[in-house]
Design a protein around this motif. Structure first.
Motif, short mmCIF file in Angstrom:
data_model
loop_
_atom_site.label_atom_id
_atom_site.label_comp_id
_atom_site.label_asym_id
_atom_site.label_seq_id
_atom_site.Cartn_x
_atom_site.Cartn_y
_atom_site.Cartn_z
N ILE A 1 0.89 -1.07 -0.09
CA ILE A 1 -0.15 -0.07 0.05
C ILE A 1 0.98 1.23 0.21
CG2 ILE A 1 -1.83 1.31 1.55
CD1 ILE A 1 -2.81 -1.25 2.44
N ASN A 2 1.92 1.22 0.58
CA ASN A 2 2.81 2.39 1.06
C ASN A 2 3.33 2.58 -0.54
OD1 ASN A 2 3.90 4.33 2.62
ND2 ASN A 2 5.59 3.28 2.43
N ARG A 3 4.00 1.74 -0.88
CA ARG A 3 4.71 1.71 -2.14
C ARG A 3 3.70 2.30 -3.32
NH1 ARG A 3 6.39 -3.08 -2.47
NH2 ARG A 3 8.39 -2.59 -1.49
N ASN B 1 -7.65 -0.71 6.97
CA ASN B 1 -8.29 0.56 7.10
C ASN B 1 -7.22 1.49 7.65
OD1 ASN B 1 -8.87 0.83 10.43
ND2 ASN B 1 -8.95 -1.11 9.76
N ARG B 2 -6.40 1.27 8.70
CA ARG B 2 -5.39 2.00 9.18
C ARG B 2 -4.26 2.09 8.38
NH1 ARG B 2 -1.33 2.42 13.12
NH2 ARG B 2 -1.57 4.09 14.27
N PRO B 3 -3.46 1.00 7.98
CA PRO B 3 -2.38 1.12 7.19
C PRO B 3 -2.84 1.90 6.01
CG PRO B 3 -2.74 -1.39 7.83
CD PRO B 3 -4.04 -0.50 8.28
N LEU B 4 -4.02 2.08 5.37
CA LEU B 4 -4.08 2.68 4.26
C LEU B 4 -3.89 4.41 4.56
CD1 LEU B 4 -5.05 3.53 1.15
CD2 LEU B 4 -7.43 3.22 2.21
N LEU B 5 -4.43 4.73 5.76
CA LEU B 5 -4.35 6.07 6.21
C LEU B 5 -3.13 6.49 6.47
CD1 LEU B 5 -7.69 7.22 8.03
CD2 LEU B 5 -6.72 8.15 5.73
N ALA C 1 -0.34 5.00 5.30
CA ALA C 1 0.50 5.31 3.91
C ALA C 1 0.22 6.80 3.19
CB ALA C 1 0.00 4.35 2.94
N LEU C 2 -1.08 7.17 3.18
CA LEU C 2 -1.35 8.46 2.85
C LEU C 2 -0.96 9.82 3.80
CD1 LEU C 2 -5.07 7.07 1.83
CD2 LEU C 2 -3.33 7.97 0.41
N GLY C 3 -0.35 9.53 4.98
CA GLY C 3 0.19 10.54 5.36
C GLY C 3 -0.71 11.20 6.50
N ASN C 4 -1.80 10.41 6.92
CA ASN C 4 -2.76 10.92 7.82
C ASN C 4 -2.88 10.03 8.92
OD1 ASN C 4 -4.99 12.31 8.57
ND2 ASN C 4 -6.21 11.73 7.05
N PRO C 5 -1.90 9.87 9.85
CA PRO C 5 -2.01 9.03 10.75
C PRO C 5 -2.81 9.36 12.02
CG PRO C 5 -0.01 10.46 11.09
CD PRO C 5 -0.62 10.69 9.87
N ASN C 6 -3.12 10.84 12.03
CA ASN C 6 -4.05 11.22 13.54
C ASN C 6 -5.65 11.12 13.22
OD1 ASN C 6 -1.91 12.46 14.61
ND2 ASN C 6 -2.15 14.35 13.14
N PHE C 7 -5.93 10.76 11.80
CA PHE C 7 -7.56 10.47 11.48
C PHE C 7 -8.07 9.28 12.40
CE2 PHE C 7 -11.25 8.97 9.68
CZ PHE C 7 -12.19 10.39 9.66
N PRO C 8 -7.32 8.31 12.23
CA PRO C 8 -7.68 6.90 13.05
C PRO C 8 -7.68 7.12 14.60
CG PRO C 8 -5.99 6.28 11.29
CD PRO C 8 -5.87 7.99 11.38
N LEU C 9 -6.37 8.01 15.03
CA LEU C 9 -6.53 8.24 16.46
C LEU C 9 -7.85 8.91 16.80
CD1 LEU C 9 -5.12 8.55 18.94
CD2 LEU C 9 -3.63 10.40 18.12
N VAL C 10 -8.19 10.12 16.13
CA VAL C 10 -9.28 10.70 16.77
C VAL C 10 -10.61 10.06 16.52
CG1 VAL C 10 -10.74 12.71 15.88
CG2 VAL C 10 -8.34 13.02 15.91
N ILE D 1 -14.17 4.82 5.19
CA ILE D 1 -14.98 5.97 4.58
C ILE D 1 -13.95 7.15 4.08
CG2 ILE D 1 -16.68 7.62 4.12
CD1 ILE D 1 -18.37 5.61 5.89
N LYS D 2 -13.43 7.56 5.03
CA LYS D 2 -12.29 8.57 5.04
C LYS D 2 -11.18 8.32 3.98
CE LYS D 2 -9.61 12.29 6.01
NZ LYS D 2 -10.09 13.73 5.78
N GLY D 3 -10.76 6.80 4.25
CA GLY D 3 -9.44 6.36 3.48
C GLY D 3 -9.76 6.48 1.90
N LEU D 4 -11.01 5.78 1.52
CA LEU D 4 -11.39 5.63 0.29
C LEU D 4 -11.60 6.89 -0.42
CD1 LEU D 4 -13.57 2.58 0.52
CD2 LEU D 4 -10.99 2.44 -0.43
#
Length: 449
Positions: free
Chosen positions: A300-302, A373-377, A379-388, A430-433
């Motif tokens: 996913i990251n690649r 779900n979390r690995p996708l975000l 990789a997209l550089g959005n680690p805070n959203f899953p935390l919130v 939903i956020k990741g997609l």
């Protein structure tokens, strides 16, 4: 139509890579699943329900003190070192790995010190059994054996050494299962079972560290240990990512990974034993899918780094279909055979756990379906959203626990757990997609005609 669909799956290089790497772990995990089930069943059959619950609370407390200080270096290394390796910047990748390993070792030592200081308080006020204090400290030695486990695991993932990961996982389960089997035959007790789990942790943690040191030179080049940490770039971004993942893990620890402790605290060790048994069954449900988490995140990251959006979406969709097929089969088998098998196990002592198992299955199968779900975000550089999201939904779950669990019992804890999975993961997916869709559209617009 079916033939063309199968052909598309065979020609999907990204999916083939993930499935191939997952198969190494899956082959090991298939055996490990049987071994883990065997050791769990033997422990449950050997101990009474109360001691089985006590075992779960001791392991949970020691493990969660480590999670409290863990910065999930596995994800940090895969994210940043993986990005540098994709860009052929091996020196920067080595600097990230070196910094991560040193940080993880330091926090593991601090975690064990904290465990020693709090063991007596935990035994009295949380576990409510004073004899647990020395056992917590003893089991906590696993922290020292796993000083750099997260960093080591990431090194093997980045190098594609999934067979080594599989072999170490299998070795751990072989040792633990064999040890518990011997204890069962000799009619041992709680202490003996605890030592079996500790021995497995030692062989896995030390084995990972040795393997990672061996494969570092092929991965990042000779003399990697001499690279100064001053060459590390993007320190603020690294620190932000690490703190975010630590907070995310802390939230998960309090809200998701402490269930046996919560049940014991609200109710009793007996109910904790039923809940632990239900979670043991869930581990069997999750185990065939868990290798995909390790093998999919680097891909996913690649794909995000190279902006291969169509392949990324295809990978997510197809691996989710694989997870759905497995969960469906597992659920059907559980409904048909579950009550019958439980009525024979330990003379039906764990039969009251079956409703808990069914309720937990709803949440865990949903988590299986969208395991990425979390690995996708990340990789997209959005680690805070899953935390919130996990924090917000988890706060609601925790409040409801204090209001309802003592009144409605262990089944309410299972309902809240499944609800937490479904709501939080659904929002993150939903956020990741949506973010992938937006980035793909943006990429298409900037491409020259």
């Amino acid at each position: 139509m079916t033939k063309r669909w199968l052909q598309q799956w065979r020609e999907d290089r990204l999916l083939r890579t993930v499935v191939r790497n997952s198969s190494y772990l899956f082959s090991s995990n298939t055996i490990s699943m049987g071994l883990a089930s065997l050791q769990g069943l033997l422990a449950a059959a050997l101990l009474n329900v109360g001691d089985y619950g006590l075992l779960g609370m001791i392991i949970a407390y020691a493990s969660n003190v480590n999670r409290l200080l863990s910065f999930r270096m596995n994800e940090l290394v895969v994210k940043f070192a993986g990005q540098y390796l994709a860009e052929e910047q091996k020196e920067r990748a080595a600097a990230v790995i070196k910094a991560a390993g040193m940080s993880e070792a330091f926090t593991s030592l601090v975690a064990y010190g904290l465990l020693i200081l709090t063991a007596q308080l935990a035994a009295v006020y949380i576990i409510k059994d004073e004899r647990a204090a020395p056992w917590i400290i003893l089991y906590g030695l696993a922290l020292l054996a796993n000083l750099v486990t997260e960093t080591s695991s990431a090194i093997l993932q980045l190098g594609g050494h999934f067979r080594t990961l599989a072999a170490l996982n299998l070795s751990q389960n072989l040792l633990t299962a064999g040890w518990i089997g011997t204890v069962f035959l000799l009619r041992g007790g709680l202490f003996d079972v605890l030592m079996a789990y500790l021995a497995g942790k030692f062989i896995y943690g030390l084995g990972l560290m040795i393997a990672a040191l061996y494969w570092m030179r092929p991965l990042v080049g000779q003399g990697w240990w001499r690279i100064p940490l001053s060459s590390l770039s993007g320190k603020k971004e690294l620190a932000k990512f690490a703190i975010s993942t630590n907070l995310s893990q802390t939230v998960n620890m309090l809200i998701r990974d402490n269930e046996v402790l919560w049940v014991g605290f609200f109710l009793s060790p007996v109910e904790a034993g039923y809940y632990k048994f239900g979670l043991a069954i869930m581990n069997v449900i999750v185990l065939p899918i868990s290798p995909f988490i390790q093998t999919t995140f680097p891909e996913i990251n690649r794909a995000v780094t190279l902006r291969i959006w169509d392949r990324l979406r295809s990978l997510l969709r197809r691996t989710s279909l694989i997870a759905a097929a497995w969960s469906g089969l597992a659920g059907l088998g559980m409904l048909i055979a579950g009550p019958y098998l439980l009525s024979f196990f330990k003379d039906g002592a764990y039969l009251p756990a079956f409703p808990v198992i069914l309720v937990l299955f709803a949440g865990f199968s949903f988590a299986n379906l969208f395991y990425w779900n979390r690995p996708l975000l990340l990789a997209l550089g959005n680690p805070n959203f899953p935390l919130v999201v996990t924090f917000s939904v988890g706060i609601l779950k925790t409040v409801l626990m204090f209001l309802l669990v003592r009144q409605f019992g262990v089944i309410m804890q299972a309902l809240l757990m499944s609800g937490y999975f479904i709501v939080s993961i659904g929002i993150i997916v939903i956020k990741g997609l949506r973010q992938v869709y937006h980035l793909q559209k943006t990429s298409e617009q900037v491409q020259p005609a």
